[in-house]
Design a protein around this motif. Structure first.
Motif, short mmCIF file in Angstrom:
data_model
loop_
_atom_site.label_atom_id
_atom_site.label_comp_id
_atom_site.label_asym_id
_atom_site.label_seq_id
_atom_site.Cartn_x
_atom_site.Cartn_y
_atom_site.Cartn_z
N THR A 121 0.83 -1.20 0.00
CA THR A 121 0.00 0.00 0.00
C THR A 121 0.87 1.26 0.00
OG1 THR A 121 -1.81 -1.11 1.14
CG2 THR A 121 -1.76 1.29 1.27
N GLN A 122 1.91 1.25 0.82
CA GLN A 122 2.78 2.41 0.88
C GLN A 122 3.54 2.59 -0.44
OE1 GLN A 122 6.62 4.17 3.33
NE2 GLN A 122 5.31 2.66 4.35
N MET A 123 4.03 1.49 -0.99
CA MET A 123 4.77 1.57 -2.24
C MET A 123 3.88 2.09 -3.37
SD MET A 123 7.66 1.13 -3.81
CE MET A 123 8.73 -0.11 -3.07
N ARG A 124 2.61 1.72 -3.36
CA ARG A 124 1.71 2.10 -4.44
C ARG A 124 1.31 3.57 -4.39
NH1 ARG A 124 -2.44 -2.80 -6.08
NH2 ARG A 124 -0.81 -4.22 -6.83
N ARG A 125 1.75 4.28 -3.37
CA ARG A 125 1.47 5.71 -3.29
C ARG A 125 2.47 6.52 -4.11
NH1 ARG A 125 2.52 7.72 1.64
NH2 ARG A 125 1.38 9.63 1.10
N HIS A 126 3.57 5.89 -4.54
CA HIS A 126 4.65 6.70 -5.13
C HIS A 126 4.29 7.38 -6.46
CE1 HIS A 126 5.78 3.09 -7.58
NE2 HIS A 126 6.29 3.99 -8.40
N PRO A 127 3.40 6.83 -7.31
CA PRO A 127 3.07 7.59 -8.52
C PRO A 127 2.39 8.93 -8.22
CG PRO A 127 2.48 5.28 -8.79
CD PRO A 127 2.80 5.47 -7.33
N GLU A 128 1.46 8.93 -7.28
CA GLU A 128 0.76 10.18 -6.95
C GLU A 128 1.66 11.14 -6.19
OE1 GLU A 128 -3.90 9.18 -6.75
OE2 GLU A 128 -2.75 8.26 -5.14
N ILE A 129 2.53 10.61 -5.33
CA ILE A 129 3.49 11.47 -4.63
C ILE A 129 4.41 12.14 -5.66
CG2 ILE A 129 5.46 11.52 -3.06
CD1 ILE A 129 4.18 9.19 -1.54
N GLY A 130 4.86 11.37 -6.62
CA GLY A 130 5.73 11.92 -7.66
C GLY A 130 5.06 13.01 -8.46
N ALA A 131 3.80 12.81 -8.83
CA ALA A 131 3.07 13.83 -9.58
C ALA A 131 2.93 15.11 -8.76
CB ALA A 131 1.70 13.31 -9.99
N GLN A 132 2.75 14.97 -7.46
CA GLN A 132 2.65 16.15 -6.60
C GLN A 132 3.98 16.88 -6.49
OE1 GLN A 132 1.16 14.60 -2.90
NE2 GLN A 132 -0.84 14.07 -3.75
N ILE A 133 5.07 16.13 -6.43
CA ILE A 133 6.40 16.74 -6.29
C ILE A 133 6.71 17.65 -7.48
CG2 ILE A 133 8.89 16.23 -6.36
CD1 ILE A 133 8.31 13.81 -4.59
N ILE A 134 6.32 17.23 -8.68
CA ILE A 134 6.67 18.04 -9.86
C ILE A 134 5.55 19.00 -10.26
CG2 ILE A 134 8.07 16.12 -10.71
CD1 ILE A 134 5.89 16.20 -13.12
N SER A 135 4.53 19.16 -9.43
CA SER A 135 3.34 19.91 -9.82
C SER A 135 3.60 21.37 -10.15
CB SER A 135 2.27 19.82 -8.72
OG SER A 135 2.75 20.41 -7.52
N GLN A 136 4.71 21.95 -9.64
CA GLN A 136 5.00 23.35 -9.90
C GLN A 136 6.01 23.54 -11.03
OE1 GLN A 136 3.16 25.72 -8.34
NE2 GLN A 136 2.14 23.90 -7.55
N MET A 137 6.41 22.49 -11.67
CA MET A 137 7.38 22.60 -12.76
C MET A 137 6.67 23.05 -14.03
SD MET A 137 9.53 19.14 -11.90
CE MET A 137 10.99 19.48 -12.86
N ARG A 138 7.43 23.69 -14.94
CA ARG A 138 6.83 24.21 -16.17
C ARG A 138 6.17 23.13 -16.99
NH1 ARG A 138 11.87 26.31 -18.75
NH2 ARG A 138 12.71 24.78 -17.30
N PHE A 139 6.74 21.93 -16.98
CA PHE A 139 6.21 20.87 -17.83
C PHE A 139 5.30 19.92 -17.05
CE2 PHE A 139 10.66 19.98 -16.68
CZ PHE A 139 10.48 18.93 -15.80
N ALA A 140 4.82 20.35 -15.89
CA ALA A 140 4.01 19.46 -15.04
C ALA A 140 2.75 18.98 -15.76
CB ALA A 140 3.63 20.17 -13.74
N ARG A 141 2.13 19.86 -16.55
CA ARG A 141 0.88 19.46 -17.21
C ARG A 141 1.07 18.26 -18.12
NH1 ARG A 141 -2.18 23.76 -20.96
NH2 ARG A 141 -0.32 23.37 -22.22
N GLU A 142 2.24 18.19 -18.78
CA GLU A 142 2.50 17.08 -19.69
C GLU A 142 3.10 15.86 -18.99
OE1 GLU A 142 3.82 20.18 -20.20
OE2 GLU A 142 2.30 20.89 -21.62
N VAL A 143 3.93 16.10 -17.96
CA VAL A 143 4.70 15.02 -17.36
C VAL A 143 4.02 14.39 -16.15
CG1 VAL A 143 6.93 14.40 -16.33
CG2 VAL A 143 6.84 16.03 -18.22
#
Length: 331
Positions: free
Chosen positions: A209-231
């Motif tokens: 369960t903890q491991m399966r959180r990493h995709p959403e955590i990753g998306a949150q980490i890059i949410s302020q980057m210029r290419f966040a919408r695409e990546v």
């Protein structure tokens, strides 16, 4: 440190006027008298801002602007186009070429001063954002370093995913997003207990369960980057399966972003063809057999067919021939 401004104009009198004005304002001035010289000067001096004349012989300002904006290394340099004609056609062509601002000759000093300050302020903010992005890429490398068995994983995934995206016919912007997704897909593991990441045996249900959180955590980490919408959708969806049995959202088929579907394939292939704590590399033949077994269930069948063709034809390369540096960190 003085801001560096490149002035490009084929009229010596305009260059002289702008050079004297900009020097008085405290800027470092570099000049070019035509479009081809301008392209050379940009990569020599890396200006903070370009004042670019529209009408020049051989290579006009629109062509210069378009070339600079299409190149990832120079795309973020602000370009203010200079024109003696305040007409809609020139502005339309300039916008299409990627110009950031326009100034009409002759220049009103107060307006020129304000426009320069505005563009340079934007450039400073962009530079700060690039620094932040560099930190993000370094974090991705730090996550990889937690597991000795995944050494080189990010480099290979960047390369595999880019090759598959290009072979499938995606455009340059989509290919770049996929490449970034390959580098950053597991950055969310920085929020996962290191003991779980390094664990050699099967994970408990709680650890899964903890491991399966990493995709959403990753998306949150890059949410302020210029290419966040695409990546970000690539990062959050790289464990989704074609038949809807993946995680975290159970997306199915073409509802899964194409970049995520690409990463799913190349990530599985790399995992099977490298040594892991619990087994040795399976080799290409067994990895190919298992990929085929997952066709239409785990993997997008059309993308998988293209990827298998790359493997069988010997065109899939684990490293690009050219060395590449992403945001200050070689990956």
């Amino acid at each position: 440190m003085l801001a560096k401004i490149l002035v490009v104009d084929d009229e010596p009198s305009i260059i002289d006027v702008l050079t004297r004005f900009l020097s008085r304002e405290g800027y470092e001035v570099v000049t070019a008298s035509n479009g081809r010289e301008a392209l050379e000067r940009v990569t020599e001096v890396w200006p903070d801002l370009i004042l670019l004349d529209v009408t020049m012989p051989e290579l006009d300002g629109f062509s210069v602007c378009q070339r600079l904006k299409e190149d990832e290394k120079t795309a973020l340099i602000p370009i203010t186009m200079l024109t003696g004609l305040d007409d809609r056609e020139h502005r339309t062509r300039g916008i299409e070429a990627g110009a950031d601002d326009f100034l009409t000759k002759p220049f009103e000093q107060s307006i020129l001063r304000a426009r320069l300050r505005s563009q340079l302020r934007l450039k400073r903010l962009t530079d700060q954002l690039e620094h932040t992005e560099g930190v993000i890429f370094m974090l991705a490398a730090a996550v990889e370093a937690k597991d000795a068995y995944t050494e080189g994983h990010l480099r290979r995934l960047r390369t595999y995913s880019e090759q598959l995206a290009m072979a499938f016919g995606l455009g340059p912007e989509e290919v770049r997003a996929v490449r970034y997704g390959g580098v950053l897909h597991d950055i969310g593991k920085i929020g996962v207990d290191e003991a779980i990441i390094r664990k050699p045996g099967p994970l408990t249900p709680e650890e899964i369960t903890q491991m399966r959180r990493h995709p959403e955590i990753g998306a949150q980490i890059i949410s302020q980057m210029r290419f966040a919408r695409e990546v970000a959708p690539i990062i959050s969806g790289h464990h989704e399966y074609w038949d809807g049995s993946g995680y975290p959202r159970g997306l199915k088929g073409h509802d899964i972003p194409i970049g995520a579907r690409i990463i799913t394939i190349v990530d599985a292939y790399d995992a099977m063809t490298t040594d892991r704590p619990y087994r040795a590399s399976l080799g290409d033949e067994e990895a190919t057999r298992r990929l085929i077994a997952g066709r239409g269930t785990q993997f997008d069948p059309d993308l998988l067919d293209v990827f298998l063709d790359l493997i069988r034809s010997g065109k899939l390369q684990p490293e690009q021939v050219r060395a590449e540096v992403l945001h200050g960190g070689e990956l």
